[in-house]
Design an enzyme around this catalytic site. Structure first.
Site, PDB file in Angstrom:
ATOM      1  N   GLU A  40       0.898  -1.326  -0.105  1.00  0.00           N
ATOM      2  CA  GLU A  40       0.048  -0.187   0.062  1.00  0.00           C
ATOM      3  C   GLU A  40       1.048   1.236  -0.182  1.00  0.00           C
ATOM      4  O   GLU A  40       1.497   1.622   0.974  1.00  0.00           O
ATOM      5  CB  GLU A  40      -0.883   0.001   0.923  1.00  0.00           C
ATOM      6  N   LYS A 128     -11.003  -1.234   7.025  1.00  0.00           N
ATOM      7  CA  LYS A 128      -9.540  -1.138   7.677  1.00  0.00           C
ATOM      8  C   LYS A 128     -10.039  -0.565   9.287  1.00  0.00           C
ATOM      9  O   LYS A 128     -10.720   0.450   9.371  1.00  0.00           O
ATOM     10  CB  LYS A 128      -8.762   0.004   6.909  1.00  0.00           C
TER      11      LYS A 128
END
Length: 204
Positions: A40, A128
């Site tokens: 990421e 998340k």
């Protein structure tokens, strides 16, 4: 394998910041060398789009995504650069709609049951949990009791000592950032070793 399946199977997402392109790429190369397959690249790095472009298709079986995405314009830029998933610290309905339109997974940051359910209702498949250290592993068990279908990636507060506690409490994956470079002093081999320890711990 879909992005969601990849995240759940591989468990570890390397959250890469870095002050510039060179620093970020050094960390990324170390993470990949250590066996991490999900990267990421955060948009806190001004070179994020360039970094993503340079990585897409370079490594077999490595998935490149974008993080710290706060608005649709950034999501658009990241997807144009080749990002295969979009992560944000918050849930944004417009980003969710845009990612759905582009068939790109959106992983929003959520903290409360209301935020989680709103995200799921918009079509999000993985949320998340952020910041993880403010909640602790027991929070996941509590959330998954009434919201059984939620897939959770925890970011914030994850380390080697508590990794399995998070996973055993129901976390489907975790995001790790600064801990990857802990004690490494930009040494790629040491970053790779840090990454390897996390991957080995997942396999225990």
């Amino acid at each position: 394998m879909s992005i969601v399946e990849n995240i759940i199977e591989n468990k570890i997402v390397a959250v890469i910041r870095g002050n510039n392109k060179e620093e970020a790429l050094n960390i990324i190369e170390g993470a990949i060398e250590g066996g991490i397959k999900l990267i990421e690249v955060t948009y806190t790095n001004k070179d994020a789009s360039e970094i993503i472009k340079s990585l897409v298709g370079k490594y077999k079986d490595v998935v490149i995504g974008a993080g710290s995405v706060l608005n649709v314009d950034t999501a658009r830029e990241a997807i144009k650069a080749g990002s295969e998933f979009i992560v944000g610290p918050n849930f944004d309905e417009l980003i969710s709609e845009y990612c759905t339109e582009k068939n790109v997974e959106y992983i929003p940051g959520c903290f409360t049951p209301t935020e989680i359910v709103n995200a799921l209702n918009s079509g999000v498949k993985v949320i998340k949990l952020f910041p993880g250290e403010a909640l602790g592993p027991s929070y996941i068990k509590a959330i998954k009791a009434p919201i059984k279908n939620v897939k959770i990636m925890v970011t914030g507060g994850v380390n080697l000592e508590n990794l399995n506690e998070w996973l055993n409490s129901g976390a489907d994956s975790v995001g790790i950032g600064s801990i990857l470079t802990s004690g490494a002093n930009s040494d790629r081999a040491k970053i790779a070793e840090n990454a390897r320890r996390f991957m080995e711990k997942v396999g225990e």
